[in-house]
Motif scaffolding. Structure first.
Motif, short mmCIF file in Angstrom:
data_model
loop_
_atom_site.label_atom_id
_atom_site.label_comp_id
_atom_site.label_asym_id
_atom_site.label_seq_id
_atom_site.Cartn_x
_atom_site.Cartn_y
_atom_site.Cartn_z
N THR A 143 -69.55 -75.93 106.25
CA THR A 143 -70.53 -76.39 105.27
C THR A 143 -70.13 -75.98 103.86
O THR A 143 -70.23 -76.76 102.90
CB THR A 143 -71.92 -75.81 105.61
OG1 THR A 143 -72.28 -76.22 106.94
CG2 THR A 143 -72.96 -76.30 104.63
N THR A 144 -69.64 -74.75 103.72
CA THR A 144 -69.19 -74.27 102.40
C THR A 144 -68.00 -75.08 101.91
O THR A 144 -67.94 -75.47 100.74
CB THR A 144 -68.81 -72.78 102.50
OG1 THR A 144 -69.93 -72.04 103.00
CG2 THR A 144 -68.40 -72.24 101.14
N VAL A 145 -67.06 -75.35 102.80
CA VAL A 145 -65.89 -76.15 102.40
C VAL A 145 -66.32 -77.55 101.95
O VAL A 145 -65.82 -78.09 100.96
CB VAL A 145 -64.90 -76.24 103.58
CG1 VAL A 145 -63.78 -77.23 103.28
CG2 VAL A 145 -64.30 -74.86 103.87
N GLY A 146 -67.26 -78.12 102.66
CA GLY A 146 -67.73 -79.45 102.28
C GLY A 146 -68.39 -79.47 100.91
O GLY A 146 -68.16 -80.37 100.09
N TRP A 147 -69.24 -78.46 100.65
CA TRP A 147 -69.91 -78.41 99.34
C TRP A 147 -68.91 -78.17 98.21
O TRP A 147 -69.05 -78.73 97.12
CB TRP A 147 -70.98 -77.32 99.35
CG TRP A 147 -72.28 -77.78 99.91
CD1 TRP A 147 -72.85 -77.46 101.09
CD2 TRP A 147 -73.18 -78.72 99.28
NE1 TRP A 147 -74.04 -78.11 101.27
CE2 TRP A 147 -74.28 -78.90 100.16
CE3 TRP A 147 -73.17 -79.42 98.10
CZ2 TRP A 147 -75.34 -79.73 99.87
CZ3 TRP A 147 -74.24 -80.27 97.80
CH2 TRP A 147 -75.30 -80.42 98.67
N VAL A 148 -67.90 -77.35 98.43
CA VAL A 148 -66.89 -77.10 97.40
C VAL A 148 -66.13 -78.38 97.09
O VAL A 148 -65.90 -78.73 95.92
CB VAL A 148 -65.93 -75.98 97.86
CG1 VAL A 148 -64.72 -75.89 96.92
CG2 VAL A 148 -66.65 -74.64 97.90
N ALA A 149 -65.73 -79.11 98.13
CA ALA A 149 -65.03 -80.37 97.91
C ALA A 149 -65.91 -81.39 97.18
O ALA A 149 -65.45 -82.09 96.27
CB ALA A 149 -64.55 -80.93 99.25
N PHE A 150 -67.17 -81.44 97.56
CA PHE A 150 -68.08 -82.38 96.90
C PHE A 150 -68.27 -82.01 95.42
O PHE A 150 -68.29 -82.89 94.54
CB PHE A 150 -69.42 -82.36 97.63
CG PHE A 150 -70.47 -83.24 97.01
CD1 PHE A 150 -70.41 -84.62 97.13
CD2 PHE A 150 -71.52 -82.68 96.29
CE1 PHE A 150 -71.37 -85.43 96.54
CE2 PHE A 150 -72.48 -83.49 95.70
CZ PHE A 150 -72.42 -84.86 95.82
N SER A 151 -68.40 -80.72 95.13
CA SER A 151 -68.58 -80.28 93.75
C SER A 151 -67.34 -80.59 92.92
O SER A 151 -67.45 -81.01 91.76
CB SER A 151 -68.88 -78.77 93.71
OG SER A 151 -70.05 -78.49 94.45
#
Length: 293
Positions: A143-151
């Motif tokens: 989930t953290t990796v996904g949010w970082v990529a989205f940001s």
């Protein structure tokens, strides 16, 4: 003591009553007083015939050792005689085709019955459940990796959109600028202070000032002033110009161009590169191409 297997000594049978030949079928049972010794009952089992004592001949003409004598009725067995060297046993040879067959392959396990299959299914499901499931730590990690990529994607898009709102602008030095007072220059001097900032040389001779644009008329390179040789020299293709700007060597087709030069209201020298004068066109004779003092 006489052997029980030896035939009893009796008188010769009457003609027609004994066997006429070896192997003939008897005509009547030996249930007579003459056929049984005294003191035995009639109708008992006849004695077992004794095996022949003559040793058979083995293959190859070698006489085999005689088999041990046995008395089935009494249970007494004579030991076998010692076999001479070179004498084979009387046992028959067994052909290779008649040997015992090879051990059969182990029987395959019977297939599980339909009733056992459902019982094994829950166990397999329990074993595979931990592998297929996602732990809490793994869920938080992805989930953290996904949010970082989205940001990062959103930030990149925002920067690109902002940059699109501001067009590319080429910032060039001003075309009109002041270069100081006339008293700051010496006669016969080529001042190179303004070449890097504004791209011009300010030259003073005995009559006044003129400003040469630092662009070679061959292919647009920037020449250098060589004070020791008293000339401008282009580093690209070797074009040479005198201090006056006139070309004398190299591929340059015409002299350097001059810029407009005048005195400003405050007494300083004002140079304007937006106005150019070319010698081959006779423009060097104009008033603003040369500043008289």
């Amino acid at each position: 003591m006489a052997d029980e297997k030896d035939p009893p000594t009796s008188e010769a049978p009457a003609p027609g009553t004994g066997p006429s030949a070896v192997g003939a079928t008897p005509t009547r049972p030996p249930d007579t007083a003459d056929a049984h010794p005294k003191g035995t009952a009639a109708g008992s089992t006849p004695p077992v015939p004794t095996p022949p004592m003559t040793a058979p001949t083995a293959p190859g003409g070698t006489q085999a050792a005689p088999a041990p004598r046995s008395n089935a009725a009494s249970g007494v067995t004579d030991p076998a005689p010692t076999r001479p060297e070179g004498v084979s046993t009387a046992e028959p040879k067994v052909p290779a085709a008649a040997k015992a067959p090879a051990a059969a392959a182990p029987a395959a396990k019977p297939a599980p019955t339909p009733a056992a299959a459902p019982a094994a299914a829950p166990a397999a499901a329990k074993t595979a459940a931990p592998e297929e499931g996602v732990s809490r730590r793994g869920f938080l990690k992805w989930t953290t990796v996904g949010w970082v990529a989205f940001s990062a994607a959103c930030t990149s898009g925002l920067v690109a959109s902002t940059r699109f709102l501001f067009p590319n602008v080429l910032f060039e030095p001003p075309q009109s600028f002041k270069v100081g007072f006339p008293s700051e220059y010496s006669v016969g001097e080529v001042d190179t202070r303004w070449k890097d900032a504004f791209g011009v040389w300010v030259v003073r001779n005995s009559e006044g000032f003129y400003a040469l644009i630092a662009v070679c008329t061959h292919l647009g390179c920037s020449p250098n002033w060589l004070a020791a040789e008293n000339k401008f020299k282009c580093p690209c293709h070797g074009s040479g110009f005198y201090a006056s700007g006139v070309n004398f060597e190299g591929p340059a087709p015409r002299p350097l161009e001059r810029a407009r030069i005048v005195l400003s209201d405050d007494g300083q020298i004002l140079v304007d590169k937006s106005v150019k004068f070319q010698q081959e066109k006779g423009e060097w004779t104009k008033d603003e191409s040369f500043l008289k003092v």
